[in-house]
Design a protein around this motif. Structure first.
Motif, PDB file in Angstrom:
ATOM      1  N   ALA A 202     -12.175 -14.897  12.616  1.00 12.90           N
ATOM      2  CA  ALA A 202     -10.830 -14.321  12.750  1.00 12.90           C
ATOM      3  C   ALA A 202     -10.069 -14.904  13.938  1.00 12.90           C
ATOM      4  O   ALA A 202      -8.959 -14.460  14.243  1.00 12.90           O
ATOM      5  CB  ALA A 202     -10.874 -12.797  12.855  1.00 12.90           C
ATOM      6  N   GLU A 203     -10.651 -15.893  14.611  1.00 11.33           N
ATOM      7  CA  GLU A 203      -9.930 -16.573  15.711  1.00 11.33           C
ATOM      8  C   GLU A 203      -8.887 -17.513  15.118  1.00 11.33           C
ATOM      9  O   GLU A 203      -9.131 -18.172  14.110  1.00 11.33           O
ATOM     10  CB  GLU A 203     -10.927 -17.354  16.589  1.00 11.33           C
ATOM     11  CG  GLU A 203     -10.259 -18.061  17.759  1.00 11.33           C
ATOM     12  CD  GLU A 203     -11.272 -18.825  18.604  1.00 11.33           C
ATOM     13  OE1 GLU A 203     -10.870 -19.607  19.460  1.00 11.33           O
ATOM     14  OE2 GLU A 203     -12.500 -18.640  18.352  1.00 11.33           O
ATOM     15  N   ARG A 204      -7.710 -17.551  15.724  1.00 10.38           N
ATOM     16  CA  ARG A 204      -6.644 -18.419  15.220  1.00 10.38           C
ATOM     17  C   ARG A 204      -7.024 -19.882  15.413  1.00 10.38           C
ATOM     18  O   ARG A 204      -7.617 -20.259  16.415  1.00 10.38           O
ATOM     19  CB  ARG A 204      -5.346 -18.114  15.949  1.00 10.38           C
ATOM     20  CG  ARG A 204      -4.161 -18.992  15.502  1.00 10.38           C
ATOM     21  CD  ARG A 204      -2.865 -18.541  16.127  1.00 10.38           C
ATOM     22  NE  ARG A 204      -2.509 -17.202  15.633  1.00 10.38           N
ATOM     23  CZ  ARG A 204      -1.384 -16.553  15.988  1.00 10.38           C
ATOM     24  NH1 ARG A 204      -0.549 -17.128  16.845  1.00 10.38           N
ATOM     25  NH2 ARG A 204      -1.119 -15.359  15.502  1.00 10.38           N
ATOM     26  N   PHE A 205      -6.706 -20.690  14.439  1.00 16.17           N
ATOM     27  CA  PHE A 205      -7.026 -22.110  14.471  1.00 16.17           C
ATOM     28  C   PHE A 205      -6.235 -22.797  15.590  1.00 16.17           C
ATOM     29  O   PHE A 205      -5.020 -22.635  15.709  1.00 16.17           O
ATOM     30  CB  PHE A 205      -6.706 -22.745  13.109  1.00 16.17           C
ATOM     31  CG  PHE A 205      -6.972 -24.219  13.081  1.00 16.17           C
ATOM     32  CD1 PHE A 205      -8.263 -24.703  12.886  1.00 16.17           C
ATOM     33  CD2 PHE A 205      -5.935 -25.128  13.232  1.00 16.17           C
ATOM     34  CE1 PHE A 205      -8.502 -26.063  12.848  1.00 16.17           C
ATOM     35  CE2 PHE A 205      -6.170 -26.492  13.196  1.00 16.17           C
ATOM     36  CZ  PHE A 205      -7.467 -26.963  13.010  1.00 16.17           C
ATOM     37  N   ASP A 206      -6.946 -23.543  16.416  1.00 17.48           N
ATOM     38  CA  ASP A 206      -6.346 -24.291  17.536  1.00 17.48           C
ATOM     39  C   ASP A 206      -6.696 -25.762  17.366  1.00 17.48           C
ATOM     40  O   ASP A 206      -7.873 -26.145  17.459  1.00 17.48           O
ATOM     41  CB  ASP A 206      -6.875 -23.761  18.868  1.00 17.48           C
ATOM     42  CG  ASP A 206      -6.202 -24.448  20.063  1.00 17.48           C
ATOM     43  OD1 ASP A 206      -5.290 -25.281  19.859  1.00 17.48           O
ATOM     44  OD2 ASP A 206      -6.601 -24.136  21.206  1.00 17.48           O
TER      45      ASP A 206
ATOM     46  N   ALA B 131      -3.309 -19.809  10.506  1.00 17.70           N
ATOM     47  CA  ALA B 131      -4.606 -19.787   9.826  1.00 17.70           C
ATOM     48  C   ALA B 131      -5.669 -19.316  10.795  1.00 17.70           C
ATOM     49  O   ALA B 131      -5.638 -19.620  11.992  1.00 17.70           O
ATOM     50  CB  ALA B 131      -4.933 -21.168   9.278  1.00 17.70           C
ATOM     51  N   THR B 132      -6.651 -18.587  10.318  1.00 17.65           N
ATOM     52  CA  THR B 132      -7.735 -18.076  11.150  1.00 17.65           C
ATOM     53  C   THR B 132      -9.060 -18.663  10.683  1.00 17.65           C
ATOM     54  O   THR B 132      -9.210 -19.075   9.536  1.00 17.65           O
ATOM     55  CB  THR B 132      -7.794 -16.553  11.096  1.00 17.65           C
ATOM     56  OG1 THR B 132      -7.948 -16.149   9.735  1.00 17.65           O
ATOM     57  CG2 THR B 132      -6.541 -15.935  11.697  1.00 17.65           C
ATOM     58  N   VAL B 133     -10.019 -18.652  11.587  1.00 15.85           N
ATOM     59  CA  VAL B 133     -11.339 -19.235  11.327  1.00 15.85           C
ATOM     60  C   VAL B 133     -12.210 -18.225  10.610  1.00 15.85           C
ATOM     61  O   VAL B 133     -12.257 -17.039  10.974  1.00 15.85           O
ATOM     62  CB  VAL B 133     -11.984 -19.686  12.646  1.00 15.85           C
ATOM     63  CG1 VAL B 133     -13.387 -20.218  12.404  1.00 15.85           C
ATOM     64  CG2 VAL B 133     -11.120 -20.741  13.334  1.00 15.85           C
TER      65      VAL B 133
ATOM     66  N   HIS C 211     -10.338 -27.072  17.665  1.00 20.16           N
ATOM     67  CA  HIS C 211     -10.970 -26.957  16.356  1.00 20.16           C
ATOM     68  C   HIS C 211     -10.638 -28.158  15.482  1.00 20.16           C
ATOM     69  O   HIS C 211      -9.641 -28.856  15.724  1.00 20.16           O
ATOM     70  CB  HIS C 211     -10.516 -25.660  15.663  1.00 20.16           C
ATOM     71  CG  HIS C 211     -10.761 -24.443  16.481  1.00 20.16           C
ATOM     72  ND1 HIS C 211      -9.996 -23.293  16.399  1.00 20.16           N
ATOM     73  CD2 HIS C 211     -11.730 -24.192  17.427  1.00 20.16           C
ATOM     74  CE1 HIS C 211     -10.459 -22.398  17.234  1.00 20.16           C
ATOM     75  NE2 HIS C 211     -11.509 -22.922  17.882  1.00 20.16           N
ATOM     76  N   GLN C 212     -11.479 -28.379  14.491  1.00 19.42           N
ATOM     77  CA  GLN C 212     -11.287 -29.498  13.570  1.00 19.42           C
ATOM     78  C   GLN C 212     -11.725 -29.053  12.176  1.00 19.42           C
ATOM     79  O   GLN C 212     -12.716 -28.332  12.010  1.00 19.42           O
ATOM     80  CB  GLN C 212     -12.093 -30.714  14.023  1.00 19.42           C
ATOM     81  CG  GLN C 212     -11.984 -31.909  13.097  1.00 19.42           C
ATOM     82  CD  GLN C 212     -12.843 -33.071  13.585  1.00 19.42           C
ATOM     83  OE1 GLN C 212     -13.258 -33.101  14.730  1.00 19.42           O
ATOM     84  NE2 GLN C 212     -13.123 -34.004  12.676  1.00 19.42           N
ATOM     85  N   LEU C 213     -10.962 -29.508  11.188  1.00 12.33           N
ATOM     86  CA  LEU C 213     -11.312 -29.208   9.797  1.00 12.33           C
ATOM     87  C   LEU C 213     -12.275 -30.257   9.265  1.00 12.33           C
ATOM     88  O   LEU C 213     -12.499 -31.305   9.898  1.00 12.33           O
ATOM     89  CB  LEU C 213     -10.035 -29.169   8.946  1.00 12.33           C
ATOM     90  CG  LEU C 213      -8.990 -28.118   9.356  1.00 12.33           C
ATOM     91  CD1 LEU C 213      -7.737 -28.269   8.506  1.00 12.33           C
ATOM     92  CD2 LEU C 213      -9.563 -26.714   9.243  1.00 12.33           C
ATOM     93  N   LEU C 214     -12.851 -29.939   8.078  1.00 12.97           N
ATOM     94  CA  LEU C 214     -13.761 -30.910   7.473  1.00 12.97           C
ATOM     95  C   LEU C 214     -13.056 -32.232   7.184  1.00 12.97           C
ATOM     96  O   LEU C 214     -13.633 -33.306   7.364  1.00 12.97           O
ATOM     97  CB  LEU C 214     -14.345 -30.326   6.178  1.00 12.97           C
ATOM     98  CG  LEU C 214     -15.360 -29.198   6.346  1.00 12.97           C
ATOM     99  CD1 LEU C 214     -15.750 -28.637   4.983  1.00 12.97           C
ATOM    100  CD2 LEU C 214     -16.593 -29.705   7.086  1.00 12.97           C
ATOM    101  N   ASP C 215     -11.807 -32.139   6.756  1.00 14.14           N
ATOM    102  CA  ASP C 215     -11.004 -33.337   6.543  1.00 14.14           C
ATOM    103  C   ASP C 215     -10.080 -33.488   7.755  1.00 14.14           C
ATOM    104  O   ASP C 215      -9.147 -32.698   7.929  1.00 14.14           O
ATOM    105  CB  ASP C 215     -10.184 -33.202   5.257  1.00 14.14           C
ATOM    106  CG  ASP C 215      -9.377 -34.466   4.965  1.00 14.14           C
ATOM    107  OD1 ASP C 215      -9.535 -35.450   5.728  1.00 14.14           O
ATOM    108  OD2 ASP C 215      -8.592 -34.463   3.994  1.00 14.14           O
TER     109      ASP C 215
END
Length: 283
Positions: free
Chosen positions: A210-214, A231-233, A218-222
């Motif tokens: 539920a942490e907000r994406f930073d 967006a949240t984690v 943070h990094q996505l798979l792509d």
């Protein structure tokens, strides 16, 4: 010459002879009968004339002696001045010789100082070049050692990161197993390993649910995919790391919302990439 050294003329013989001549003339006059004869007149005139000559002769002799004395004194003064001039000339010649000797010594000293200065300049130049070469060599060696240390540092960071990744994978597997004892044991083991890594400056971090994406952490798979706003984690797939306060790897996360896939289709390839093969940033 002083007057004390001037010769003295005895005048009394001249005066005595003058008196005798005058007395003889008077005697001739007294014994002669008037009118006096030619012979008597001649004798009387001769006595008087000779007496006058004897009376003036001392003065003339003294004058002549004084003139000679003065000439001698002037000549003596001239000779003394000539001697003084000769002494002065000798002193001037000696001073000139001493000056020439001093000039030669000065020229030799200046030449020797110039030679010494040139030699010192050459020595300083050679020493400066040697120190420059030594400094360049030392810098090159230090750069090589620094590069070796950096490579060695990067290598052991990679090793420690891989170990932490495997420990995290074990912990995730324990969570999925649902066995509390295993979860606690693996969790304690992971905390101990991370604490040891933290001692050398390597810190692991995860994104909480539920942490907000930073995008800074943070990094996505792509990597080319675009995360939606707010967006949240949902889950941390791979742990992120910082080394001595510098971020060296983002935490790989999954979001609760669908992301826009990249046009190249790299998402499918990234989904199959193990967490131990994620690249590290520059340390």
């Amino acid at each position: 010459m002083s007057d004390a050294n001037r010769p003295k003329l005895a005048k009394w013989p001249f005066y005595f002879g003058d008196i005798l001549l005058l007395a003889g003339a008077y005697y001739v006059y007294h014994q002669s009968k008037l009118p006096m004869g030619l012979g008597e007149l001649a004798i009387g005139a001769g006595c008087i004339s000779l007496g006058a000559v004897l009376g003036t002769l001392p003065a003339w002799l003294e004058f002549r002696a004084a003139v000679k004395f003065a000439e001698t004194g002037e000549l003596t003064s001239v000779v003394e001045q000539v001697r003084n001039m000769e002494r002065i000339a000798a002193q001037i010649a000696g001073a000139t010789g001493a000056w020439n000797t001093a000039q030669e010594s000065s020229d030799k000293t200046v030449k020797a100082a110039k030679d010494i200065s040139e030699k010192m300049a050459l020595e300083v130049k050679g020493f400066t070049e040697f120190m420059q070469r030594a400094n360049d060599t030392e810098k090159a060696n230090l750069r090589l050692e620094v590069e070796k240390l950096r490579r060695s540092e990067a290598e052991w960071i990679q090793v420690v990161v891989r170990m932490l990744d495997h420990v995290y994978a074990l912990y995730v597997a324990a969570l999925r197993s649902g066995q509390r004892n295993v979860i606690d044991q693996i969790g304690n083991f992971q905390n101990a390993v991370r604490d040891s890594a933290r001692r050398i400056g390597l810190t692991a971090f995860i994104a909480n649910p539920a942490e907000r994406f930073d995008a800074q952490r943070h990094q996505l798979l792509d990597p080319k995919a675009v995360a939606p706003a707010d967006a949240t984690v949902v889950e941390t797939i791979a742990v992120g790391y910082t080394y001595q306060g510098r971020l060296i790897r983002h935490a790989l996360v999954a979001l609760n919302e669908a992301v826009q896939p990249s046009k190249s289709g790299a998402e499918d390839e990234s989904a199959d990439t193990p967490q131990s093969q994620l690249p590290l940033g520059s340390s």
